[in-house]
Design a protein around this motif. Structure first.
Motif, PDB file in Angstrom:
ATOM      1  N   UNK A  20       0.846  -1.139   0.056  1.00  7.23           N
ATOM      2  CA  UNK A  20       0.169  -0.205   0.068  1.00  7.23           C
ATOM      3  C   UNK A  20       0.708   1.117  -0.145  1.00  7.23           C
ATOM      4  N   UNK A  21       1.883   1.127   0.711  1.00 12.57           N
ATOM      5  CA  UNK A  21       2.897   2.273   0.769  1.00 12.57           C
ATOM      6  C   UNK A  21       3.603   2.571  -0.537  1.00 12.57           C
ATOM      7  N   UNK A  22       4.039   1.727  -1.310  1.00 10.58           N
ATOM      8  CA  UNK A  22       4.650   1.819  -2.600  1.00 10.58           C
ATOM      9  C   UNK A  22       3.761   2.146  -3.412  1.00 10.58           C
ATOM     10  N   UNK A  23       2.389   1.635  -3.478  1.00  7.98           N
ATOM     11  CA  UNK A  23       1.431   2.226  -4.488  1.00  7.98           C
ATOM     12  C   UNK A  23       1.171   3.469  -4.081  1.00  7.98           C
ATOM     13  N   UNK A  24       1.061   4.149  -3.056  1.00 15.54           N
ATOM     14  CA  UNK A  24       0.868   5.287  -2.758  1.00 15.54           C
ATOM     15  C   UNK A  24       1.881   6.088  -3.439  1.00 15.54           C
ATOM     16  N   UNK A  25       3.183   5.911  -3.069  1.00 14.60           N
ATOM     17  CA  UNK A  25       4.286   6.623  -3.574  1.00 14.60           C
ATOM     18  C   UNK A  25       4.503   6.443  -5.157  1.00 14.60           C
ATOM     19  N   UNK A  26       3.955   5.557  -5.758  1.00 16.20           N
ATOM     20  CA  UNK A  26       3.979   5.349  -7.202  1.00 16.20           C
ATOM     21  C   UNK A  26       2.938   6.253  -7.689  1.00 16.20           C
ATOM     22  N   UNK A  30       3.544   9.423 -10.223  1.00 11.93           N
ATOM     23  CA  UNK A  30       2.955   9.604 -11.564  1.00 11.93           C
ATOM     24  C   UNK A  30       2.587  11.005 -11.752  1.00 11.93           C
ATOM     25  N   UNK A  31       1.906  11.332 -10.447  1.00 16.49           N
ATOM     26  CA  UNK A  31       1.223  12.642 -10.676  1.00 16.49           C
ATOM     27  C   UNK A  31       2.417  13.803 -10.784  1.00 16.49           C
ATOM     28  N   UNK A  32       3.656  13.642 -10.274  1.00 17.43           N
ATOM     29  CA  UNK A  32       4.640  14.679 -10.071  1.00 17.43           C
ATOM     30  C   UNK A  32       5.259  14.613 -11.678  1.00 17.43           C
ATOM     31  N   UNK A  33       5.236  13.365 -12.341  1.00 15.57           N
ATOM     32  CA  UNK A  33       5.815  13.268 -13.407  1.00 15.57           C
ATOM     33  C   UNK A  33       4.893  14.174 -14.783  1.00 15.57           C
ATOM     34  N   UNK A  35       2.876  16.554 -13.894  1.00 13.20           N
ATOM     35  CA  UNK A  35       3.180  17.819 -13.595  1.00 13.20           C
ATOM     36  C   UNK A  35       4.471  18.270 -14.556  1.00 13.20           C
ATOM     37  N   UNK A  36       5.555  17.784 -14.369  1.00 14.95           N
ATOM     38  CA  UNK A  36       6.826  17.922 -14.859  1.00 14.95           C
ATOM     39  C   UNK A  36       6.667  18.307 -16.351  1.00 14.95           C
ATOM     40  N   UNK A  37       5.879  17.018 -16.925  1.00 12.89           N
ATOM     41  CA  UNK A  37       5.675  17.203 -18.408  1.00 12.89           C
ATOM     42  C   UNK A  37       4.816  18.234 -18.937  1.00 12.89           C
ATOM     43  N   UNK A  38       3.996  18.655 -18.218  1.00 14.43           N
ATOM     44  CA  UNK A  38       3.261  20.019 -18.672  1.00 14.43           C
ATOM     45  C   UNK A  38       4.138  21.095 -18.587  1.00 14.43           C
ATOM     46  N   UNK A  39       4.720  21.162 -17.424  1.00 13.67           N
ATOM     47  CA  UNK A  39       5.883  22.252 -17.086  1.00 13.67           C
ATOM     48  C   UNK A  39       6.771  22.266 -18.465  1.00 13.67           C
ATOM     49  N   UNK A  40       7.205  21.032 -18.663  1.00 12.16           N
ATOM     50  CA  UNK A  40       8.339  21.139 -19.788  1.00 12.16           C
ATOM     51  C   UNK A  40       7.794  21.452 -21.199  1.00 12.16           C
ATOM     52  N   UNK A  41       6.373  21.059 -21.295  1.00 13.58           N
ATOM     53  CA  UNK A  41       5.759  21.376 -22.583  1.00 13.58           C
ATOM     54  C   UNK A  41       5.457  22.957 -22.755  1.00 13.58           C
ATOM     55  N   UNK A  42       5.144  23.881 -21.570  1.00 17.06           N
ATOM     56  CA  UNK A  42       4.978  25.012 -21.400  1.00 17.06           C
ATOM     57  C   UNK A  42       6.152  25.834 -21.737  1.00 17.06           C
TER      58      UNK A  42
END
Length: 70
Positions: A20-26, A30-33, A35-42
């Protein structure tokens, strides 16, 4: 009776908690990735716009220098 770390039920519970801990971290990663992809695109879009503006300003400066020299 107290269960020790080698007890299978205890081990299963511990592994389920870790899962459960690892699923939460995953999910967080995924959410951070995303966000970073959207920042990179902009940033890529902004970079392209800035390059266009710089080229336009360089051309204006070149034209201005040419007119003042001639």
């Amino acid at each position: 009776m107290e269960r020790g770390p080698n007890d299978l039920e205890e081990r299963i519970e511990m592994l389920e908690k870790q899962k459960r801990f690892m699923q939460d971290k995953l999910r967080q990663a995924g959410d951070r990735i995303k966000d970073l992809e959207e920042i990179n695109k902009s940033h890529q879009k902004l970079n392209g716009e800035l390059q266009t503006r710089v080229k336009r300003l360089e051309k204006l400066l070149e034209d201005y220098d040419y007119k003042n020299v001639c």
